[in-house]
Scaffold this motif. Structure first.
Motif, PDB file in Angstrom:
ATOM      1  N   GLU A  68      10.577   4.470   4.570  1.00 23.35           N
ATOM      2  CA  GLU A  68       9.978   5.972   4.212  1.00 23.35           C
ATOM      3  C   GLU A  68      10.584   6.723   3.318  1.00 23.35           C
ATOM      4  O   GLU A  68      12.335   6.667   3.228  1.00 23.35           O
ATOM      5  CB  GLU A  68       9.790   6.880   5.248  1.00 23.35           C
ATOM      6  CG  GLU A  68       8.398   6.449   6.377  1.00 23.35           C
ATOM      7  CD  GLU A  68       9.050   7.345   7.378  1.00 23.35           C
ATOM      8  OE1 GLU A  68       9.231   8.438   7.828  1.00 23.35           O
ATOM      9  OE2 GLU A  68       8.561   6.251   8.863  1.00 23.35           O
ATOM     10  N   ILE A  69       9.576   7.215   1.851  1.00 25.27           N
ATOM     11  CA  ILE A  69      10.896   7.455   1.042  1.00 25.27           C
ATOM     12  C   ILE A  69      10.273   9.529   0.851  1.00 25.27           C
ATOM     13  O   ILE A  69       9.256   9.724   0.027  1.00 25.27           O
ATOM     14  CB  ILE A  69      10.978   7.113  -0.444  1.00 25.27           C
ATOM     15  CG1 ILE A  69      11.000   5.660   0.146  1.00 25.27           C
ATOM     16  CG2 ILE A  69      11.830   7.517  -1.987  1.00 25.27           C
ATOM     17  CD1 ILE A  69      11.087   4.852  -1.265  1.00 25.27           C
ATOM     18  N   HIS A  84       6.425   9.955   0.718  1.00 25.76           N
ATOM     19  CA  HIS A  84       6.204   8.297  -0.027  1.00 25.76           C
ATOM     20  C   HIS A  84       5.966   7.595   1.432  1.00 25.76           C
ATOM     21  O   HIS A  84       7.553   7.667   1.250  1.00 25.76           O
ATOM     22  CB  HIS A  84       6.480   7.874  -1.153  1.00 25.76           C
ATOM     23  CG  HIS A  84       5.472   9.084  -2.209  1.00 25.76           C
ATOM     24  ND1 HIS A  84       6.679  10.028  -2.677  1.00 25.76           N
ATOM     25  CD2 HIS A  84       4.758   9.285  -2.983  1.00 25.76           C
ATOM     26  CE1 HIS A  84       5.682  10.666  -3.061  1.00 25.76           C
ATOM     27  NE2 HIS A  84       4.726   9.549  -4.192  1.00 25.76           N
ATOM     28  N   GLU A  85       5.099   6.675   1.422  1.00 26.63           N
ATOM     29  CA  GLU A  85       5.375   5.806   2.322  1.00 26.63           C
ATOM     30  C   GLU A  85       4.700   4.300   1.865  1.00 26.63           C
ATOM     31  O   GLU A  85       3.724   4.716   0.816  1.00 26.63           O
ATOM     32  CB  GLU A  85       4.671   6.008   3.804  1.00 26.63           C
ATOM     33  CG  GLU A  85       5.261   7.325   4.513  1.00 26.63           C
ATOM     34  CD  GLU A  85       4.730   7.338   6.036  1.00 26.63           C
ATOM     35  OE1 GLU A  85       3.705   7.027   5.904  1.00 26.63           O
ATOM     36  OE2 GLU A  85       4.747   8.244   6.721  1.00 26.63           O
ATOM     37  N   PHE A  86       5.593   3.162   1.894  1.00 29.59           N
ATOM     38  CA  PHE A  86       5.490   2.452   1.202  1.00 29.59           C
ATOM     39  C   PHE A  86       5.355   1.376   2.312  1.00 29.59           C
ATOM     40  O   PHE A  86       5.806   0.965   3.725  1.00 29.59           O
ATOM     41  CB  PHE A  86       6.052   1.460   0.248  1.00 29.59           C
ATOM     42  CG  PHE A  86       6.757   2.244  -0.360  1.00 29.59           C
ATOM     43  CD1 PHE A  86       6.050   2.037  -2.391  1.00 29.59           C
ATOM     44  CD2 PHE A  86       7.791   3.650  -0.737  1.00 29.59           C
ATOM     45  CE1 PHE A  86       6.423   2.409  -2.953  1.00 29.59           C
ATOM     46  CE2 PHE A  86       7.383   4.055  -1.761  1.00 29.59           C
ATOM     47  CZ  PHE A  86       7.255   3.810  -3.179  1.00 29.59           C
ATOM     48  N   TYR A  87       3.723   0.452   2.401  1.00 30.88           N
ATOM     49  CA  TYR A  87       3.411  -0.697   3.793  1.00 30.88           C
ATOM     50  C   TYR A  87       3.287  -2.140   2.938  1.00 30.88           C
ATOM     51  O   TYR A  87       2.362  -1.723   2.105  1.00 30.88           O
ATOM     52  CB  TYR A  87       2.153  -0.231   4.070  1.00 30.88           C
ATOM     53  CG  TYR A  87       1.929   1.055   4.668  1.00 30.88           C
ATOM     54  CD1 TYR A  87       2.045   1.522   6.040  1.00 30.88           C
ATOM     55  CD2 TYR A  87       2.212   2.878   4.340  1.00 30.88           C
ATOM     56  CE1 TYR A  87       1.987   2.507   7.391  1.00 30.88           C
ATOM     57  CE2 TYR A  87       1.288   3.830   4.963  1.00 30.88           C
ATOM     58  CZ  TYR A  87       2.021   3.822   6.322  1.00 30.88           C
ATOM     59  OH  TYR A  87       2.031   4.856   6.881  1.00 30.88           O
ATOM     60  N   CYS A  88       4.063  -2.303   2.932  1.00 27.78           N
ATOM     61  CA  CYS A  88       4.012  -3.575   2.877  1.00 27.78           C
ATOM     62  C   CYS A  88       3.968  -5.039   3.916  1.00 27.78           C
ATOM     63  O   CYS A  88       4.536  -4.647   4.697  1.00 27.78           O
ATOM     64  CB  CYS A  88       6.108  -3.752   1.911  1.00 27.78           C
ATOM     65  SG  CYS A  88       6.586  -2.810   1.290  1.00 27.78           S
ATOM     66  N   TYR A  89       3.095  -5.947   2.908  1.00 28.17           N
ATOM     67  CA  TYR A  89       2.786  -7.217   3.715  1.00 28.17           C
ATOM     68  C   TYR A  89       3.321  -8.201   3.395  1.00 28.17           C
ATOM     69  O   TYR A  89       3.164  -8.947   1.782  1.00 28.17           O
ATOM     70  CB  TYR A  89       0.954  -6.995   4.219  1.00 28.17           C
ATOM     71  CG  TYR A  89       0.944  -5.786   5.052  1.00 28.17           C
ATOM     72  CD1 TYR A  89       0.282  -5.694   6.064  1.00 28.17           C
ATOM     73  CD2 TYR A  89       0.095  -4.769   4.211  1.00 28.17           C
ATOM     74  CE1 TYR A  89       0.103  -4.608   6.945  1.00 28.17           C
ATOM     75  CE2 TYR A  89       0.182  -3.798   4.617  1.00 28.17           C
ATOM     76  CZ  TYR A  89      -0.412  -3.705   6.467  1.00 28.17           C
ATOM     77  OH  TYR A  89      -0.168  -2.746   6.936  1.00 28.17           O
ATOM     78  N   LYS A 135       1.614 -11.373   7.100  1.00 26.95           N
ATOM     79  CA  LYS A 135       0.739 -10.455   7.349  1.00 26.95           C
ATOM     80  C   LYS A 135       1.650  -9.778   8.940  1.00 26.95           C
ATOM     81  O   LYS A 135       1.006 -10.112   9.676  1.00 26.95           O
ATOM     82  CB  LYS A 135      -0.191 -11.439   8.341  1.00 26.95           C
ATOM     83  CG  LYS A 135      -1.021 -12.549   7.567  1.00 26.95           C
ATOM     84  CD  LYS A 135      -2.378 -12.933   8.348  1.00 26.95           C
ATOM     85  CE  LYS A 135      -3.092 -13.766   7.545  1.00 26.95           C
ATOM     86  NZ  LYS A 135      -4.353 -14.397   8.863  1.00 26.95           N
ATOM     87  N   LYS A 136       3.088  -9.640   8.415  1.00 29.52           N
ATOM     88  CA  LYS A 136       3.437  -8.750   9.006  1.00 29.52           C
ATOM     89  C   LYS A 136       4.605  -7.527   8.313  1.00 29.52           C
ATOM     90  O   LYS A 136       4.096  -7.915   6.731  1.00 29.52           O
ATOM     91  CB  LYS A 136       5.389  -9.874   8.797  1.00 29.52           C
ATOM     92  CG  LYS A 136       4.846 -10.874  10.352  1.00 29.52           C
ATOM     93  CD  LYS A 136       6.849 -11.267  10.412  1.00 29.52           C
ATOM     94  CE  LYS A 136       6.119 -12.882  11.251  1.00 29.52           C
ATOM     95  NZ  LYS A 136       7.641 -13.332  11.821  1.00 29.52           N
ATOM     96  N   LEU A 137       4.257  -6.530   9.164  1.00 27.15           N
ATOM     97  CA  LEU A 137       4.163  -5.505   8.074  1.00 27.15           C
ATOM     98  C   LEU A 137       5.433  -5.022   7.958  1.00 27.15           C
ATOM     99  O   LEU A 137       6.388  -4.389   9.214  1.00 27.15           O
ATOM    100  CB  LEU A 137       3.335  -4.292   8.835  1.00 27.15           C
ATOM    101  CG  LEU A 137       3.503  -2.297   7.819  1.00 27.15           C
ATOM    102  CD1 LEU A 137       3.371  -2.254   6.880  1.00 27.15           C
ATOM    103  CD2 LEU A 137       2.949  -1.940   9.053  1.00 27.15           C
ATOM    104  N   TYR A 179       1.209  -1.176  -0.157  1.00 26.63           N
ATOM    105  CA  TYR A 179      -0.025   0.144  -0.097  1.00 26.63           C
ATOM    106  C   TYR A 179       1.381   1.044   0.008  1.00 26.63           C
ATOM    107  O   TYR A 179       2.370   1.134   0.085  1.00 26.63           O
ATOM    108  CB  TYR A 179      -0.727  -0.167   1.309  1.00 26.63           C
ATOM    109  CG  TYR A 179      -1.712  -0.764   1.292  1.00 26.63           C
ATOM    110  CD1 TYR A 179      -2.766  -0.815   0.016  1.00 26.63           C
ATOM    111  CD2 TYR A 179      -1.385  -2.077   2.425  1.00 26.63           C
ATOM    112  CE1 TYR A 179      -3.872  -2.300   0.744  1.00 26.63           C
ATOM    113  CE2 TYR A 179      -2.550  -2.718   2.308  1.00 26.63           C
ATOM    114  CZ  TYR A 179      -3.724  -3.642   1.293  1.00 26.63           C
ATOM    115  OH  TYR A 179      -4.651  -3.969   1.242  1.00 26.63           O
ATOM    116  N   ILE A 180       0.072   2.767  -0.901  1.00 26.95           N
ATOM    117  CA  ILE A 180       1.234   3.386  -0.951  1.00 26.95           C
ATOM    118  C   ILE A 180       0.546   4.913  -0.181  1.00 26.95           C
ATOM    119  O   ILE A 180      -0.308   5.050  -0.452  1.00 26.95           O
ATOM    120  CB  ILE A 180       1.484   3.894  -2.203  1.00 26.95           C
ATOM    121  CG1 ILE A 180       2.453   2.664  -2.688  1.00 26.95           C
ATOM    122  CG2 ILE A 180       2.872   5.385  -2.403  1.00 26.95           C
ATOM    123  CD1 ILE A 180       2.606   2.547  -4.438  1.00 26.95           C
TER     124      ILE A 180
END
Length: 324
Positions: A323-324, A309-314, A317-319, A296-297
């Motif tokens: 942060e860029i 921009h922040e990238f939320y990567c799963y 089920k672990k996040l 998710y961005i």
């Protein structure tokens, strides 16, 4: 109220009619009433019409009302009503000015301002179905008497209302219930127009102005309450406090996070799609997409800094957050 102040009742009727009718046919119902109201005021106060203002106002208002009435089929009038409400409420300070201060601060507008006022009045009226007291302040600053304000506004607006009725009917923006409610309003306006003939002479010019500004504020508050509630309902606007320093604002199924960090200050985070990323970050997204199950961005706006921009990567089920 409308007869004494030269307008205002329409803006109070809008939120009431919104409860009974679809938003798109509210202008039709209002316009039946306002057309009858203007026509009856002309009959009662015709000798007080200021024709100079009439000939500046009407030619510029007609193309504007045609545009506004046509656009009602494509835009949401509730947001324009909200802006009108805020403008009306901003007249509250006028209620507390002394007679001397008010007279000293009132400088008449140049004649060409009438053309601008006419255009704006026509456009707003075409979309919302009412002008009400929105432009009353401009009439007051032209130094007209109370009878002249009532008569001149009625003469200026009667053509607008007739044109709007024809446009609304041609676009199919009417209903049987809207017609019935409009006729009920029309009957009441005829009674009020003839009644005010006997009331107006007993009001001083200063009291007339105070009543006018008071009606603007009351109309604004009523319109603000009714319209904001409808916008919140139709656009599914909500605010949820996730934590002490973070709130999520939802609008039309889009979430916007409002976050306060001690070190970074106030931040606004908005979810975005991969195609909205700058070209260099699209490659970063493609790389992360290969490594994680879901990405998710969010675009982060911070006062005084460039957007980040922040990238939320799963994965499993672990996040993992980048942060860029």
């Amino acid at each position: 109220m409308s007869a004494i102040c030269g307008g205002g009742a329409s803006l109070i009727l809008i939120p009431l009619l919104n409860l009974l009718l679809p938003t798109s046919v509210v202008p039709f119902s209002l316009t039946i009433g306002t057309f009858t109201s203007s026509a009856s005021r002309i009959a009662v106060f015709k000798k007080h019409i200021n024709w100079k203002i009439f000939f500046w106002f009407v030619p510029f208002s007609i193309p504007a009302v045609l545009t506004g009435a046509y656009l009602i089929k494509f835009i949401n009038p509730n947001y324009l009503q909200l802006i009108v409400a805020l403008f009306l409420v901003c007249n509250a300070p006028q209620l507390f000015k002394s007679k001397k201060t008010a007279e000293n601060s009132e400088k008449p507008y140049p004649d060409f301002a009438l053309a601008i006022i006419g255009f704006l009045a026509g456009f707003v009226s075409g979309i919302t179905g009412a002008i009400g007291l929105l432009f009353n302040r401009f009439y007051l600053k032209f130094g007209l008497s109370k009878e002249e304000i009532v008569a001149t506004r009625a003469a200026n607006e009667v053509f607008l209302h007739l044109i709007k009725l024809m446009i609304y009917i041609s676009l199919g923006l009417y209903s049987n219930l809207a017609l019935c409610l409009g006729l009920a309003i029309a009957a009441a306006t005829i009674v009020s127009s003839y009644t005010v003939k006997f009331i107006l002479p007993y009001l001083s010019e200063n009291i007339f102005k105070k009543v006018g500004y008071g009606a603007m504020v009351v109309s604004g508050v009523a319109l603000l309450a009714g319209t904001s509630g409808k916008i919140i309902e139709q656009d599914k606007i909500s605010i949820v406090n996730e934590s002490k320093h973070s709130s999520v604002i939802s609008w039309r199924n889009t979430d916007m996070v409002l976050e306060y960090a001690i070190n970074d200050g106030l931040e606004i985070e908005r979810p975005i799609q991969p195609e909205e990323l700058p070209e260099p970050l699209k490659q970063k997204y493609i790389t992360l997409k290969k490594q994680y199950d879901t990405v998710y961005i969010e675009k982060v706006f911070t006062f005084g800094r460039e957007a980040a921009h922040e990238f939320y990567c799963y994965k499993d089920k672990k996040l993992t957050k980048f942060e860029i």
